[in-house]
Design an enzyme around this catalytic site. Sequence first.
Site, PDB file in Angstrom:
ATOM      1  N   ARG A 112       0.610  -0.952  -0.043  1.00 32.65           N
ATOM      2  CA  ARG A 112       0.321  -0.020   0.157  1.00 32.65           C
ATOM      3  C   ARG A 112       1.155   1.208   0.671  1.00 32.65           C
ATOM      4  O   ARG A 112       1.720   0.948   0.152  1.00 32.65           O
ATOM      5  CB  ARG A 112      -1.185   0.421   1.294  1.00 32.65           C
ATOM      6  N   TYR A 261      -1.338  -3.334  -7.905  1.00 35.50           N
ATOM      7  CA  TYR A 261      -0.847  -4.422  -5.993  1.00 35.50           C
ATOM      8  C   TYR A 261      -2.002  -3.939  -5.400  1.00 35.50           C
ATOM      9  O   TYR A 261      -2.465  -3.021  -4.831  1.00 35.50           O
ATOM     10  CB  TYR A 261       0.499  -3.340  -5.315  1.00 35.50           C
ATOM     11  N   LYS A 270      -9.745  -1.826   1.032  1.00 37.86           N
ATOM     12  CA  LYS A 270      -9.151  -1.048   2.167  1.00 37.86           C
ATOM     13  C   LYS A 270     -10.065   0.249   1.298  1.00 37.86           C
ATOM     14  O   LYS A 270     -10.498   1.637   1.983  1.00 37.86           O
ATOM     15  CB  LYS A 270      -7.799  -0.378   1.812  1.00 37.86           C
ATOM     16  N   HIS A 290     -12.139  -2.416  10.662  1.00 34.47           N
ATOM     17  CA  HIS A 290     -10.886  -3.520  10.365  1.00 34.47           C
ATOM     18  C   HIS A 290     -10.583  -4.036  10.806  1.00 34.47           C
ATOM     19  O   HIS A 290     -10.032  -4.148  11.733  1.00 34.47           O
ATOM     20  CB  HIS A 290      -9.493  -2.752  10.039  1.00 34.47           C
ATOM     21  N   SER A 312      -2.427  -4.648  10.427  1.00 31.95           N
ATOM     22  CA  SER A 312      -1.930  -6.194   9.474  1.00 31.95           C
ATOM     23  C   SER A 312      -1.067  -6.290  10.229  1.00 31.95           C
ATOM     24  O   SER A 312       0.475  -6.346  10.258  1.00 31.95           O
ATOM     25  CB  SER A 312      -2.189  -5.813   8.089  1.00 31.95           C
ATOM     26  N   CYS A 314      -0.728  -9.250  12.197  1.00 31.67           N
ATOM     27  CA  CYS A 314      -0.578  -8.810  13.722  1.00 31.67           C
ATOM     28  C   CYS A 314      -1.312  -9.935  13.625  1.00 31.67           C
ATOM     29  O   CYS A 314      -1.495 -10.142  14.958  1.00 31.67           O
ATOM     30  CB  CYS A 314      -1.658  -7.766  14.165  1.00 31.67           C
ATOM     31  N   ASP A 337     -10.509  -9.451   7.627  1.00 27.12           N
ATOM     32  CA  ASP A 337     -10.124  -8.284   7.638  1.00 27.12           C
ATOM     33  C   ASP A 337     -10.873  -7.141   7.989  1.00 27.12           C
ATOM     34  O   ASP A 337     -11.057  -6.004   8.782  1.00 27.12           O
ATOM     35  CB  ASP A 337      -9.159  -8.691   5.793  1.00 27.12           C
ATOM     36  N   ARG A 431       1.866 -12.564  -0.887  1.00 28.40           N
ATOM     37  CA  ARG A 431       0.374 -12.432  -0.438  1.00 28.40           C
ATOM     38  C   ARG A 431      -0.198 -13.720  -0.966  1.00 28.40           C
ATOM     39  O   ARG A 431       0.232 -14.146  -2.174  1.00 28.40           O
ATOM     40  CB  ARG A 431      -0.648 -11.470  -1.096  1.00 28.40           C
TER      41      ARG A 431
END
Length: 649
Positions: A112, A261, A270, A290, A312, A314, A337, A431
């Site tokens: 990002r 991406y 997002k 989130h 993210s 975690c 997510d 990913r």
Amino acid sequence: MGRIETTSVPEQLPVTFLKQARLAHSTKTAVEANLASLNVIHGDMDKLAPKVRNYVEENAMICQPSAIHICDGSETENTSLLKMLEKEGVIKPLSKYENCWLAKTDPADVARVESKTFISTPKKRDTIPTPKDGVKGTLGNWMSPEKLQNSLNDRFPGCMKGRTMYVIPFSMGPVGSPLSKIGVQCTDSAYVVASMRVMTRMGQKVLDTLGNGDFINALHSVGQPLPMAKPPVNNWPCNPEKTIVAHIPENNEICSFGSGYGGNSLLGKKCFALRLGSIIARDEGWLAEHMLILGITNPQGQKKYVAAAFPSACGKTNLAMMNPSLPGWKVECVGDDIAWMRFDDEGRLRAINPEAGFFGVAPGTSDSTNPNAMKTVRSNTIFTNVAETSDGGFFWEGMENEVDPNSKITSWLGEENWKAGGKPAAHPNSRFCTPAAQCPIMDPLWEDAKGVPIDAIIFGGRRPKGVPLVYEAFNWRHGVFMGAAMRSESTAAAEHKGKVIMHDPFAMRPFFGYNFGDYLKHWLSMEQKPNRHLPKIFHVNWFRKGDDNKFMWPGFGENVRVLDWICRRVNNDDCGKDSAIGIIPKTDAINLDGLTDSVDMDAIFNLPKDFWQQEVKEIRKYFDEQVNVDLPDEIDNQLNGLRERVKKM
């Protein structure tokens, strides 16, 4: 199919940024001539509702693609696009698995781009708080409408020359659910089409449901018209020097340029589900967050649903797909997510997962840490920037004990015969994009149009020092403060480098669609409505380390022991005690039966006074500098209360 005819534009349609650009660059005669020359190679423009058709025409006029493909979401279409991407060298098959593919991006396009992500509103304060004088704001980026218009005018005209523009009708949430929202994305990337098919409900059914209704306008381009001046790296066209990800809430519009991406190009994720979604949620009285969503059932058959917000990388996906270590417990996944949550007529908070797939961080995922994710990704999955094995498989850090020792590894950078010790085999933010329906523990209600009832909300992050394994908020207001005060080690999902402790309120810092102070007021307002059953709020930290720098808690499937305590607290069991920071478990309240790892429970719940005094100072500094005059009085009161309780420790 065939060439399209001009249509009259309904006067009630918003003037999108791209429409303004078209008007700035074209005369009426030129517009009509260009429209007549557009080549539709898949789908039928005449069958599109007027609002959708008008939007497609606007984008085509300014971006000037050589062809238009209206996506139907079918398996036939998907197979054709994947084969085309393979032929172009954008993806390659991983022959060890069924319908699995590997893409390797330009190394300049791997995460990002928060520094290049903007929200444009007429008033800056509508988007971001006014920071303290001399302080750079970190709670979002604002750009004036005039400057953004110039930026888009500089990028989008002619950006799709030589390429096909794909039109993707998509639903965030189950198609037709009253909790769902619809978008239409135009993109010149077939990779994005294939990924959006995984991550959203996409195709003709969405158009049928939408009719001539309103939708989120989403435009994306890799920013490299053909022929390219320079050949793409890894056959991955992008334009990192001119990348911008822009949101225009007034128009329900997203314009993304230059990056192929993930979150920069899959605009339902997002951009829509969180940034614009949070604005829509504020206006309509709900929450776009989130957060993962999971269902957990105890040995007695009592089931609860939990929503949890972590930054993210975690452990969100690992928790959402956990295999509980305690006998008789069962965890089922609703989403990993994003959660859209609103109160129903009975005052229960209900949540849906607006996505249809998982866009998970690969490194660290393995059969030992997340076996359910590993089972999910072994078919119909698009991998990005992972390593590959000579037997047609995938590899990343964390799979060292699961790869055939006779198999050779090629890193994401193309390093053959890769060996541990040098650069990582997979990019830290590599990913997997995989269908949620394939996960073996998906909750039976994960696509229920009504959503699932949320009993508890959990905040968390990577805190190596001072923060206990779990604690509970004293009340809703204290819980909102806990979310506002969240801090965590930075992750590879964004541009940040190094393991620094960053403020990440509600795990939403990169995703707020509007002023964070107003966001806090919105959360606080949830308590002010009558007849609402508010979930209890908790904070967890699986990542505390001891003096030996090793994790104090085993994590993964053992985290069910913490969820067990949380469920008991939701039932008002007397298994907690007050502390300066919140309600912590009483001695022996965490079930450790059968735990093979030795855990110092006194140490993991130790609250060092000096640490928490410093924590109060850091939170105060953050609030004063970043939120400043926009901080609600109630959050200030909660911080003062924490400061006074810590003094008495």
